[in-house]
Design a protein around this motif. Structure first.
Motif, short mmCIF file in Angstrom:
data_model
loop_
_atom_site.label_atom_id
_atom_site.label_comp_id
_atom_site.label_asym_id
_atom_site.label_seq_id
_atom_site.Cartn_x
_atom_site.Cartn_y
_atom_site.Cartn_z
N GLY A 197 41.73 39.18 48.74
CA GLY A 197 41.25 40.54 48.97
C GLY A 197 41.60 41.46 47.82
N MET A 226 48.54 41.89 58.54
CA MET A 226 49.57 42.35 57.61
C MET A 226 50.76 42.93 58.36
SD MET A 226 47.48 44.26 54.59
CE MET A 226 46.05 43.53 53.83
N THR A 280 41.35 44.99 47.94
CA THR A 280 41.67 46.38 48.28
C THR A 280 43.12 46.68 47.90
OG1 THR A 280 42.53 45.95 50.51
CG2 THR A 280 40.11 46.23 50.28
N ARG A 294 50.32 41.58 49.02
CA ARG A 294 50.70 40.44 48.17
C ARG A 294 51.93 40.75 47.34
NH1 ARG A 294 45.12 39.82 47.93
NH2 ARG A 294 44.98 40.96 45.96
N SER A 324 41.33 36.28 52.81
CA SER A 324 41.42 37.59 52.16
C SER A 324 42.86 37.98 51.86
CB SER A 324 40.75 38.67 53.02
OG SER A 324 41.44 38.82 54.25
N ALA A 325 43.83 37.37 52.55
CA ALA A 325 45.24 37.64 52.25
C ALA A 325 45.54 37.29 50.79
CB ALA A 325 46.14 36.85 53.18
N GLU A 326 44.93 36.23 50.32
CA GLU A 326 45.15 35.79 48.94
C GLU A 326 44.15 36.41 47.97
OE1 GLU A 326 45.76 31.64 46.44
OE2 GLU A 326 44.70 31.56 48.35
N THR A 353 42.92 44.26 59.12
CA THR A 353 44.13 43.86 58.39
C THR A 353 45.36 43.92 59.29
OG1 THR A 353 44.42 46.11 57.54
CG2 THR A 353 43.22 44.56 56.12
N LYS A 370 45.35 47.85 49.82
CA LYS A 370 46.22 47.37 50.90
C LYS A 370 46.52 45.88 50.72
CE LYS A 370 46.99 47.77 55.81
NZ LYS A 370 46.53 48.27 57.09
N HIS A 371 45.50 45.08 50.37
CA HIS A 371 45.71 43.65 50.12
C HIS A 371 46.67 43.44 48.94
CE1 HIS A 371 42.06 43.16 52.58
NE2 HIS A 371 42.57 41.96 52.85
N GLU A 372 46.46 44.19 47.88
CA GLU A 372 47.31 44.05 46.69
C GLU A 372 48.75 44.43 47.01
OE1 GLU A 372 45.24 46.35 43.75
OE2 GLU A 372 43.69 44.80 43.50
#
Length: 109
Positions: free
Chosen positions: A59, A32, A61, A68, A55-57, A29, A63-65
């Motif tokens: 994912g 990010m 996890t 976003r 996965s940016a859109e 990641t 961390k992804h949330e």
């Protein structure tokens, strides 16, 4: 054109750029951290566009949330902050990861 050989994440912020167009490293990641740092280089009213792994859109996890949520607060007036790219857009360079474009804008003061 000036080239600065350095680790981008340690490069001092200078918020003078009207546009940042980037293709950060997709490993893990790390992208990010690159996007968050690059955003700080935008002048008010500036636009950042970045190629990112899908996965940016999508994912799921924490961390992804969180990323976003951070990005959504900076999309400012763009329809969708993510736009799909054709499948395997970077296959010719050996990257078979599906990708999206992220578009953010720094609001005018």
């Amino acid at each position: 054109l000036q080239v600065h050989p350095a680790n981008f994440l340690t490069f001092p912020v200078n918020p003078v750029y009207t546009h940042v167009i980037m293709n950060p490293p997709f490993f893990g990641t790390h992208w990010m951290d690159h996007v968050v740092h690059a955003y700080e280089f935008l002048a008010t009213g500036g636009t950042l566009v970045s190629a990112l792994p899908v996965s940016a859109e999508l994912g799921e996890t924490r961390k992804h949330e969180e990323f976003r949520k951070w990005a959504k607060a900076r999309a400012h007036g763009w329809g969708r902050m993510f736009s799909d790219l054709p499948a395997e857009s970077f296959a010719a360079s050996g990257t078979r990861v599906n990708t999206v474009l992220l578009t953010l804008r720094k609001p005018r003061a």
